[in-house]
Write an enzyme that holds these catalytic residues in place. Sequence first.
Site, PDB file in Angstrom:
ATOM      1  CG  HIS A  68      17.750   4.175  -3.391  1.00 60.43           C
ATOM      2  ND1 HIS A  68      17.898   4.647  -1.874  1.00 60.43           N
ATOM      3  CD2 HIS A  68      17.171   3.336  -3.664  1.00 60.43           C
ATOM      4  CE1 HIS A  68      17.906   3.241  -1.263  1.00 60.43           C
ATOM      5  NE2 HIS A  68      17.147   2.451  -1.916  1.00 60.43           N
ATOM      6  CD  GLU A 124      22.597 -13.452  -8.212  1.00 59.37           C
ATOM      7  OE1 GLU A 124      21.863 -12.272  -8.227  1.00 59.37           O
ATOM      8  OE2 GLU A 124      21.751 -14.342  -8.381  1.00 59.37           O
ATOM      9  CG  ASP A 166      24.562  -9.547  -7.594  1.00 58.95           C
ATOM     10  OD1 ASP A 166      25.177  -8.599  -7.103  1.00 58.95           O
ATOM     11  OD2 ASP A 166      23.277 -10.130  -7.149  1.00 58.95           O
ATOM     12  CB  CYS A 188      16.009 -10.764 -13.870  1.00 62.10           C
ATOM     13  SG  CYS A 188      16.768 -11.405 -13.271  1.00 62.10           S
TER      14      CYS A 188
END
Length: 553
Positions: free
Chosen positions: A187, A414, A438, A485
């Site tokens: 975060h 991924e 990922d 992405c």
Amino acid sequence: MVTTELIRGVGIGRGTAVGPVLRMPDPVPDPADARRDGSAEDEQARATEALAATSAQLRARGQAAGGTAAEVLDALAMMADDPALAADVTHRIDDGATAEYAIHAAMASFRDMLASMGGYLGERAGDLDDVARRAIAHLMGLPEPGVPRSDTPFILVARDLAPADTATLDLDSVLALVTTDGGPTSHTAILAREKGITAVVGATGAAELVDGDQVLVDAENGTVERDPDQERVDLALQRTAALSAIRAASTGPGRLADGHAVPLLANIGSIDSAREAAARGAEGVGLFRTEVLFLGAEKAPSIDEQADTYRAVFAEFPDQKVVVRVLDAGADKPLAFLTDQGEENPALGRRGLRALQAHEQVLRDQLTALAKAAAASDAHVQVMAPMVSTPEEAEYFRALAHELGVPTAGVMVEVPSAAILADHLVPHADFVSIGTNDLTQYVFAADRLLGTVAHLQDPWHPAVLRLIETVGRAGAENGVPVGICGEAAADPSLAIVLVGLGATTLSMSSTSIADVRAELSQVTLDDARRLAALAASAPSAEAARRAVADARS
């Protein structure tokens, strides 16, 4: 005193900053396991009031910060409001605990439970500590925990920052942020990137920095240098000025120096982030995360409820592409109505498209809602499936999307198997989008949100680049677009390499678009391919970075 002059971590953005260190103060101490003196009712009232005040405080901060920060802080406030937590606190007070200790112990129990889950929820375990400390500080009459104040600008150094602190940093005072913990998708990193804060995370050596140390923070190279000489400072500031000038001169759509178009799209998760992306000049959306509609729900929202939200997002991008990722649940995002309970390793279990196939009506409803919203919009809506592992899964998803009225359906790459079998998988997709976060995690078997393995979370590594190259080649041979992405696209130098490996579009945090656009404008497609070959043939991530930097210097 640090043992080396150069401290390495993971840089966020491209900025540089010079200034004195100011460390985050020690957290509120853990309360002792003392027995309460007053009645259980009085103690319960104290606890309830403290948690309510903490929740209100977090929500107020979120409203002031806006954007992703508001979403993060609202999630923290929900932790403070959690009925199960309140019940645990009540039980502990009934057993004789003080309000302070009851909150501390209840939060610790919840934290340990989340930590054991790993992934996104494991990373959020530390957020519970922040909520607990704020409530305990309120009970003890102590100042609200947070960033120290100073009359002069400073470099903030911390173990890690709570989301509430990162979201509301005073950018006039905090020149840059350095943390010893955390990774590029924590975060702290996400919010620093969104707010344009110069930051280096996971810099373990920064633990030895002390207040007043003069440091040079170089986010582009992921370094923190103590006591830099004036020549180093001047060079860093000159580079920052040059980048700012290039960024200011770069406008319009993404393209290379030879005119080769590379559309620059945005990653979004809400209507607020959609509006911000549109304002920052995104050429569309490369990743619309739809999980916010589902998380915390006991059942999936209705088709009409979903369609209303989708229409609002699509309206921000008339005549532009919007790529929607269908619900990516499981592992770090469990849902009661969709994912299996009790999996020993949910990151390797029934998640993403696997979970949706097992509950196909949820997928059918979402695709129906997307088709309905797209029909009422001028946006060019496309859908993609997460966590696709085999060509059969790609074929299944495209057929279902077409059946339900979405004409353009792709898949995310991924999982290493999808990349390795790209020549067989790509023909079953209208487009593919590589999720580098990922993909890197699964290539190295290293949790992408775990600070202790953050050094492995590096999309510059040739092991990752070679898989991307395999997918890019398959896309070119089959006439299928290949997007990126993951957060790798937000690294301007790496963006060049990705284009050279075959990426046809790049999607990223909207704050990164200007830097990436400026960097791409400096090279031709032949340059990008040459640099990509150098990076992919290197023996390590650091060697790949160095090879590209040396070739461009």
